[in-house]
Motif scaffolding. Structure first.
Motif, mmCIF file in Angstrom:
data_model
loop_
_atom_site.group_PDB
_atom_site.id
_atom_site.type_symbol
_atom_site.label_atom_id
_atom_site.label_comp_id
_atom_site.label_asym_id
_atom_site.label_seq_id
_atom_site.Cartn_x
_atom_site.Cartn_y
_atom_site.Cartn_z
ATOM 1 N N GLY A 1 0.679 -0.807 0.152
ATOM 2 C CA GLY A 1 -0.323 0.048 0.035
ATOM 3 C C GLY A 1 1.035 1.196 -0.201
ATOM 4 N N PRO A 2 0.104 2.699 0.237
ATOM 5 C CA PRO A 2 1.353 3.840 0.025
ATOM 6 C C PRO A 2 1.660 4.164 1.409
ATOM 7 C CG PRO A 2 -1.534 3.847 -0.199
ATOM 8 C CD PRO A 2 -0.996 2.518 -0.201
ATOM 9 N N ALA A 3 2.563 3.528 1.594
ATOM 10 C CA ALA A 3 3.190 4.207 2.637
ATOM 11 C C ALA A 3 4.673 3.867 2.925
ATOM 12 C CB ALA A 3 3.282 4.016 3.835
ATOM 13 N N ILE A 4 5.878 4.449 3.228
ATOM 14 C CA ILE A 4 7.259 4.014 3.302
ATOM 15 C C ILE A 4 7.472 3.842 4.873
ATOM 16 C CG2 ILE A 4 9.483 5.142 2.933
ATOM 17 C CD1 ILE A 4 8.651 7.705 2.052
ATOM 18 N N TRP A 5 8.293 2.155 5.051
ATOM 19 C CA TRP A 5 8.340 1.645 5.940
ATOM 20 C C TRP A 5 9.764 1.903 6.562
ATOM 21 C CZ3 TRP A 5 6.583 -2.670 8.738
ATOM 22 C CH2 TRP A 5 7.330 -2.641 9.696
ATOM 23 N N ARG A 6 9.682 2.413 7.804
ATOM 24 C CA ARG A 6 11.009 3.258 8.242
ATOM 25 C C ARG A 6 11.543 2.584 9.330
ATOM 26 N NH1 ARG A 6 13.138 5.523 5.497
ATOM 27 N NH2 ARG A 6 13.931 7.188 7.313
ATOM 28 N N ASN B 1 8.492 -4.660 20.561
ATOM 29 C CA ASN B 1 9.138 -3.516 20.231
ATOM 30 C C ASN B 1 8.350 -2.472 19.598
ATOM 31 O OD1 ASN B 1 11.693 -1.901 18.980
ATOM 32 N ND2 ASN B 1 12.312 -3.605 19.222
ATOM 33 N N ARG B 2 8.955 -1.476 18.496
ATOM 34 C CA ARG B 2 7.992 -0.594 18.118
ATOM 35 C C ARG B 2 8.811 -0.468 16.194
ATOM 36 N NH1 ARG B 2 6.255 4.494 21.248
ATOM 37 N NH2 ARG B 2 4.920 2.670 21.913
ATOM 38 N N VAL B 3 7.193 -0.058 15.470
ATOM 39 C CA VAL B 3 8.206 -0.180 14.246
ATOM 40 C C VAL B 3 7.435 1.440 13.674
ATOM 41 C CG1 VAL B 3 9.107 -1.922 12.906
ATOM 42 C CG2 VAL B 3 6.358 -1.572 13.118
ATOM 43 N N ALA B 4 7.809 2.214 12.736
ATOM 44 C CA ALA B 4 7.197 3.069 12.140
ATOM 45 C C ALA B 4 6.693 3.115 10.408
ATOM 46 C CB ALA B 4 8.095 4.885 12.193
ATOM 47 N N ILE B 5 5.479 3.431 10.198
ATOM 48 C CA ILE B 5 5.799 3.829 8.910
ATOM 49 C C ILE B 5 5.356 5.651 8.511
ATOM 50 C CG2 ILE B 5 3.963 2.999 6.906
ATOM 51 C CD1 ILE B 5 3.659 0.841 9.770
ATOM 52 N N LYS B 6 5.535 5.750 7.153
ATOM 53 C CA LYS B 6 5.526 7.607 7.161
ATOM 54 C C LYS B 6 4.497 7.422 5.844
ATOM 55 C CE LYS B 6 8.013 11.030 5.332
ATOM 56 N NZ LYS B 6 7.750 11.306 4.371
ATOM 57 N N SER B 7 3.479 8.455 6.165
ATOM 58 C CA SER B 7 2.883 8.043 5.190
ATOM 59 C C SER B 7 3.034 8.343 4.011
ATOM 60 C CB SER B 7 1.481 9.343 5.344
ATOM 61 O OG SER B 7 1.472 10.550 6.018
ATOM 62 N N LEU B 8 2.072 8.845 2.494
ATOM 63 C CA LEU B 8 2.127 8.447 0.697
ATOM 64 C C LEU B 8 1.242 10.523 0.653
ATOM 65 C CD1 LEU B 8 3.762 6.784 -0.528
ATOM 66 C CD2 LEU B 8 5.376 8.583 0.555
ATOM 67 N N LEU B 9 1.189 10.940 0.091
ATOM 68 C CA LEU B 9 0.126 11.769 -0.446
ATOM 69 C C LEU B 9 -0.857 11.386 -1.014
ATOM 70 C CD1 LEU B 9 2.527 14.997 -1.739
ATOM 71 C CD2 LEU B 9 1.241 14.756 0.503
ATOM 72 N N GLN B 10 -1.312 9.868 -0.292
ATOM 73 C CA GLN B 10 -2.075 9.226 -1.510
ATOM 74 C C GLN B 10 -2.797 9.111 -0.156
ATOM 75 O OE1 GLN B 10 0.731 7.321 -3.929
ATOM 76 N NE2 GLN B 10 -0.604 6.197 -4.524
ATOM 77 N N GLU B 11 -4.560 8.807 -0.664
ATOM 78 C CA GLU B 11 -5.432 7.841 0.340
ATOM 79 C C GLU B 11 -4.706 5.977 0.344
ATOM 80 O OE1 GLU B 11 -9.638 9.262 1.672
ATOM 81 O OE2 GLU B 11 -8.858 10.363 -0.203
ATOM 82 N N GLY B 12 -5.023 5.117 0.985
ATOM 83 C CA GLY B 12 -5.268 4.426 0.579
ATOM 84 C C GLY B 12 -5.468 3.235 1.641
#
Length: 128
Positions: free
Chosen positions: A67-72, A95-106
């Motif tokens: 999907g529309p995201a960036i794995w951090r 533990n914890r992970v982070a996911i960054k959004s993009l400029l599109q929905e979904g």
């Protein structure tokens, strides 16, 4: 004790064997925004059959994302080269992970797997 009132109580219980991964998202008050700057945090825990965290678990957990995201990714304390990988170790069962959004929905789907444990997946819906 004042007037025979119970002031403090404590319960201890034994945790069962680790059987599954549990995923819990941490989002802002407006949800996860498709603004290209928002971050979704995702806690992952190794749990027993009752859903209680297994504090001795150090399992390596592998992730897939679609999907529309960036794995951090996340971080393992004191271990070099653990940032931005699609795997991370549980530390004391969490533990914890982070996911960054993009400029599109979904919808973004994240799946967590570890050898010998029931996998977990979660879908995050991003809003404009």
């Amino acid at each position: 004790m004042a007037n025979d009132e119970l002031l403090i109580s404590q319960t201890k219980k034994t945790i069962g064997e680790p059987v599954a991964i549990k995923l819990t998202p941490i989002l802002g008050p407006k949800g996860w925004l498709a603004d290209g700057a928002d971050i979704a945090l995702l806690d992952f825990e190794i749990v027993d059959k009752n859903g209680d965290r297994h504090p001795l678990s150090k399992n390596k957990v592998d992730f897939t994302i679609s999907g529309p995201a960036i794995w951090r990714g996340g971080y393992n304390s004191g271990k070099p080269n653990t940032i931005n990988n699609l795997f991370l170790d549980a530390e004391a069962g969490i533990n914890r992970v982070a996911i960054k959004s993009l400029l599109q929905e979904g919808e973004v789907t994240i799946t967590a797997t570890s050898k010998g444990l029931k996998p977990a997946n979660i879908e995050l819906k991003r809003n404009l």
